[in-house]
Design a protein around this motif. Structure first.
Motif, short mmCIF file in Angstrom:
data_model
loop_
_atom_site.label_atom_id
_atom_site.label_comp_id
_atom_site.label_asym_id
_atom_site.label_seq_id
_atom_site.Cartn_x
_atom_site.Cartn_y
_atom_site.Cartn_z
N GLY A 1 15.13 10.76 -24.25
CA GLY A 1 14.17 11.76 -23.80
C GLY A 1 14.23 11.95 -22.30
O GLY A 1 14.25 13.08 -21.79
N ILE A 2 14.28 10.84 -21.56
CA ILE A 2 14.35 10.92 -20.10
C ILE A 2 15.65 11.60 -19.67
O ILE A 2 15.66 12.44 -18.77
N ALA A 3 16.75 11.23 -20.32
CA ALA A 3 18.05 11.78 -19.95
C ALA A 3 18.05 13.30 -20.08
O ALA A 3 18.57 14.01 -19.22
N VAL A 4 17.45 13.80 -21.16
CA VAL A 4 17.45 15.24 -21.38
C VAL A 4 16.67 15.94 -20.26
O VAL A 4 17.04 17.02 -19.81
N ARG A 5 15.60 15.30 -19.80
CA ARG A 5 14.77 15.93 -18.76
C ARG A 5 15.41 15.90 -17.38
O ARG A 5 15.02 16.65 -16.50
N SER A 6 16.35 14.97 -17.15
CA SER A 6 16.88 14.84 -15.79
C SER A 6 18.39 15.04 -15.74
O SER A 6 19.14 14.14 -15.44
N ALA B 1 21.34 11.16 -6.93
CA ALA B 1 20.08 11.67 -7.46
C ALA B 1 19.39 12.60 -6.47
O ALA B 1 18.17 12.61 -6.35
N GLY B 2 20.17 13.39 -5.72
CA GLY B 2 19.62 14.35 -4.78
C GLY B 2 18.83 13.72 -3.64
O GLY B 2 18.06 14.39 -2.98
N ILE C 1 24.78 5.80 -26.27
CA ILE C 1 23.56 5.98 -25.48
C ILE C 1 23.90 6.13 -23.99
O ILE C 1 23.46 7.06 -23.31
N VAL C 2 24.72 5.21 -23.48
CA VAL C 2 25.07 5.26 -22.06
C VAL C 2 25.81 6.55 -21.75
O VAL C 2 25.55 7.23 -20.76
N PHE C 3 26.72 6.92 -22.64
CA PHE C 3 27.49 8.15 -22.47
C PHE C 3 26.54 9.32 -22.27
O PHE C 3 26.68 10.11 -21.35
N PHE C 4 25.55 9.36 -23.13
CA PHE C 4 24.61 10.49 -23.11
C PHE C 4 23.95 10.63 -21.75
O PHE C 4 24.00 11.68 -21.13
N TYR C 5 23.34 9.55 -21.23
CA TYR C 5 22.60 9.79 -20.00
C TYR C 5 23.41 9.64 -18.73
O TYR C 5 23.10 10.25 -17.72
N LYS D 1 20.99 10.77 -11.32
CA LYS D 1 19.62 11.22 -11.56
C LYS D 1 19.13 10.72 -12.92
O LYS D 1 18.06 10.12 -13.03
N GLY D 2 19.94 10.92 -13.95
CA GLY D 2 19.56 10.46 -15.27
C GLY D 2 19.46 8.94 -15.31
O GLY D 2 18.53 8.37 -15.88
N ILE D 3 20.43 8.29 -14.67
CA ILE D 3 20.46 6.83 -14.67
C ILE D 3 19.21 6.27 -14.00
O ILE D 3 18.59 5.33 -14.50
N THR D 4 18.83 6.84 -12.86
CA THR D 4 17.69 6.32 -12.13
C THR D 4 16.44 6.28 -12.97
O THR D 4 15.78 5.23 -13.07
#
Lengths: 95, 558
Positions: free
Chosen positions: B20-25, B36-37, B161-165, B172-175
């Motif tokens: 869920g978090i990965a999709v948002r970021s 992460a900008g 899972i790791v691939f996805f985010y 950004k997703g990782i953070t």
């Protein structure tokens, strides 16, 4: 002779003091003097002092040292006018 | 509900959260992807760093390691936390001011040399791959033990899972997944620890509990443990067996290695300002310290429980978990004297029991008969620890390839879009290689961990410090320093671990320094060579002195 960059000189002095404490609690109390300190017990507990420094005390001191350094440097930055203005490098919020 | 069902539910929920978090970021630019900008708050970055740092080894193995090593285990506790003091004071603020995307970027620019950059890239990739294969292995073990699926299937799910985010969201997703993973892993670690503390010492705070006394007999736990150790022929728990010089050198190597590990350093590129970088290291260490001060308590509780339950007891009276772990081969018992009792002894010729240190944390809930949901929680925590570290490492590998090699060395005028695509492709490639290493681990994963720290300590750490704290160290000095530091450290480790393992004992080590501790000598060598060579070769060009001044003063860190 005054240091050409007093800001940096103060930073180095903070580093020397804080890193001495860092060395003393870990390599000193936790390792080199651990056997000697183990003769002392923290009253009311089963901790021998050298063992406690190695597995607990040094870590607590590390955390405090970093926050102290961050504070000292924030003050120093302001004193020498090199502090980043609020939100310094923050990305403008554009959507 | 049984342990397996609880594990499915808790692991499933935590995975859904990460996705869920990965999709948002999602990352929209290379700046998002690499750092992460630079918009991460110091507190969030502290949590993410803690999850990034605390790997499957910290979560699963460390307490077990300490419970078998006693005082000697302190090298990990001090070494893996003390490095953050060095990071906060000697590296993070200056690297943040420099404002790069990767560690090799700094080395390459400060030492105005493509060659220095390439040496740094090679070290970063090697260190990170070494590490990441261990994480994937940890994922496989948790899956196979708790969900009873094949190790390979477990690794593939973890990779997915790791691939996805990591590929979608980059840094950004990782953070933001790491922030969530920290919460999961620390909760999963503390719950059983608090249960144990209450059971064994009558206090709810593990950090105090292991200095406390057994509520029934009033004997201090540590005294009881020292006594049990003496009876069974082990060295005293609070005394240890390593020599003082070796403990000193190992601790120093782990500290410098920690401060020099690229996946930890790059986390501090993600905060907005220099002052945020400083305080963020403080938060990171605070969050790490919660686990690291609990681990030695868990070690004492687990050791006491284990000796009480097992040593000298009849084999037939063993509880259910004993048999379960025997099935996995991580506990083995051989009744040599045929009396049906388990003789556990420090004397190898009399000992009948072998216990893999990795199972202590995982088996704890069952050994101590905690509720089933606790075991499921521990599984979810172990996965959070392994996945968060793996993701951080994969990012280092991908940015080393797409940014340092492709953009800086091979195709300097690649477009922003092209570089972002290349970053995603190299992240995907790194995930795949890491997964393969996790499924077929090279037999020497455990041995090469010493490598990772030794190499980081003897390569990056001196190069970055000299680059900030001196103006005079030049290209020739830095390269000669890094190469001599790495070569010396690698040669010593390879000699004792791979070429001549029979000689790997204190009598043959130089001055009694083990391969784990030799990185300290390599680091000293790097410093010395860099300084001496710089004296006898041309001074750095004029721009370097200005660069150093710029790094040293915070103002205008954008």
């Amino acid at each position: 002779m005054p240091h050409p960059n007093p800001y940096w000189a103060r930073n180095l002095r903070y580093l020397a003091i804080l890193l001495s404490i860092w060395f003393l609690v870990s390599f000193g109390c936790g390792i080199l003097f651990a056997d000697a300190l183990n003769a002392i017990r923290i009253p009311g507990t089963g901790f021998k002092l050298g063992f406690w420094f190695a597995q607990q005390g040094s870590i607590y001191v590390f955390v405090v040292l970093i926050f102290v350094y961050a504070r000292l440097m924030n003050r120093l930055d302001r004193e020498y006018g090199v502090a980043e203005e609020r939100g310094g490098g923050r990305r403008p919020r554009v959507r | 509900m049984d342990v397996r069902l609880w594990t499915f539910v808790l692991v499933g929920l935590s995975f859904a959260l990460y996705i869920g978090i990965a999709v948002r970021s999602r990352a929209g630019s290379t700046k998002d992807f690499y750092v992460a900008g630079t918009g991460v708050s110091p507190l969030a970055n502290g949590m993410a760093t803690a999850a990034d740092w605390m790997s499957a080894a910290s979560f699963i193995s460390m307490a077990g390691l300490i419970s078998f090593m006693g005082y000697d285990g302190s090298v990990y506790l001090m070494g893996w936390t003390g490095g953050y003091v060095l990071l906060a004071m000697l590296l993070a603020p200056y690297l943040r001011k420099f404002g790069a995307y990767t560690v090799p970027e700094f080395v390459g620019q400060r030492y105005y040399s493509q060659m220095a950059r390439v040496v740094a890239v090679a070290c970063a990739v090697f260190v990170s791959f070494t590490y990441v294969s261990g994480q994937m292995r940890g994922v496989g073990i948790v899956f196979s033990r708790f969900l009873e699926v094949d190790v390979t299937v477990g690794v593939v799910i973890g990779m997915g899972i790791v691939f996805f985010y990591a590929v979608l969201g980059g840094m950004k997703g990782i953070t933001y997944t790491q922030v969530a993973q920290y919460c999961v892993l620390i909760f999963a670690y503390m719950v059983p620890a608090i249960f144990l503390a209450v059971m064994l010492s009558g206090t709810a705070v593990p950090q105090l509990g292991f200095g406390g006394a057994d509520p029934e007999s009033g004997v201090f736990l540590l005294d009881k443990l020292d006594g049990l150790h003496r009876e069974l022929g082990f060295a005293a728990y609070t005394g240890g067996t390593k020599s003082t010089i070796d403990v000193f050198f190992i601790t120093a190597a782990l500290m410098a290695g920690t401060a020099g590990l690229p996946h930890v350093i790059i986390r501090f590129y993600t905060v907005p300002r220099v002052r945020d970088a400083r305080v963020s290291v403080g938060w990171a260490l605070l969050f790490i310290a919660i686990l690291y001060t609990t681990a030695p308590a868990v070690a004492v509780f687990a050791r006491t429980n284990l000796l009480d339950t097992v040593a000298g007891q009849p084999y037939d009276a063993m509880p259910e978990w004993f048999g379960k772990w025997e099935d996995t081969g991580l506990i083995t018992f051989e009744d040599r004297d045929g009396d049906g009792k388990i003789r556990y002894s420090g004397d190898a010729s009399a000992n009948e029991l072998a216990i893999d240190r990795d199972i202590m944390v995982l088996a704890n809930p069952e050994i101590s008969r905690l509720p089933n949901w606790v075991a499921g929680l521990v599984a979810a925590g172990g996965l959070a620890a392994a996945l968060s570290t793996a993701a951080g490492l994969l990012l280092v590998i991908s940015s080393a390839i797409s940014h340092d090699l492709l953009k800086r060395a091979v195709r300097p005028n690649i477009s922003e879009k092209g570089e972002l695509l290349a970053a995603r492709i190299s992240a995907a490639f790194a995930v795949a290689v890491a997964g393969l290493l996790g499924i077929n681990p090279p037999g020497f994963v455990a041995q090469v961990v010493a490598f990772a720290f030794g190499l980081a300590a003897s390569s990056f750490f001196p190069a970055i410090i000299l680059g900030t704290f001196t103006r005079t160290v030049n290209r020739e000095g830095a390269i000669a320093g890094m190469l001599s530091g790495i070569t010396f450290t690698a040669a010593y480790i390879i000699h004792f671990r791979f070429v001549n393992p029979a000689a790997d004992s204190p009598e043959n080590w130089w001055f009694g320094i083990s391969p784990e501790g030799i990185g300290t000598v390599g680091m000293a060598l790097n410093f010395a060579v860099a300084l001496v060579v710089s004296k006898f070769t041309p001074a750095p060009p004029a721009g370097v002195s200005e660069l150093v001044d710029r790094i040293r003063t915070p103002g205008g860190a954008a």
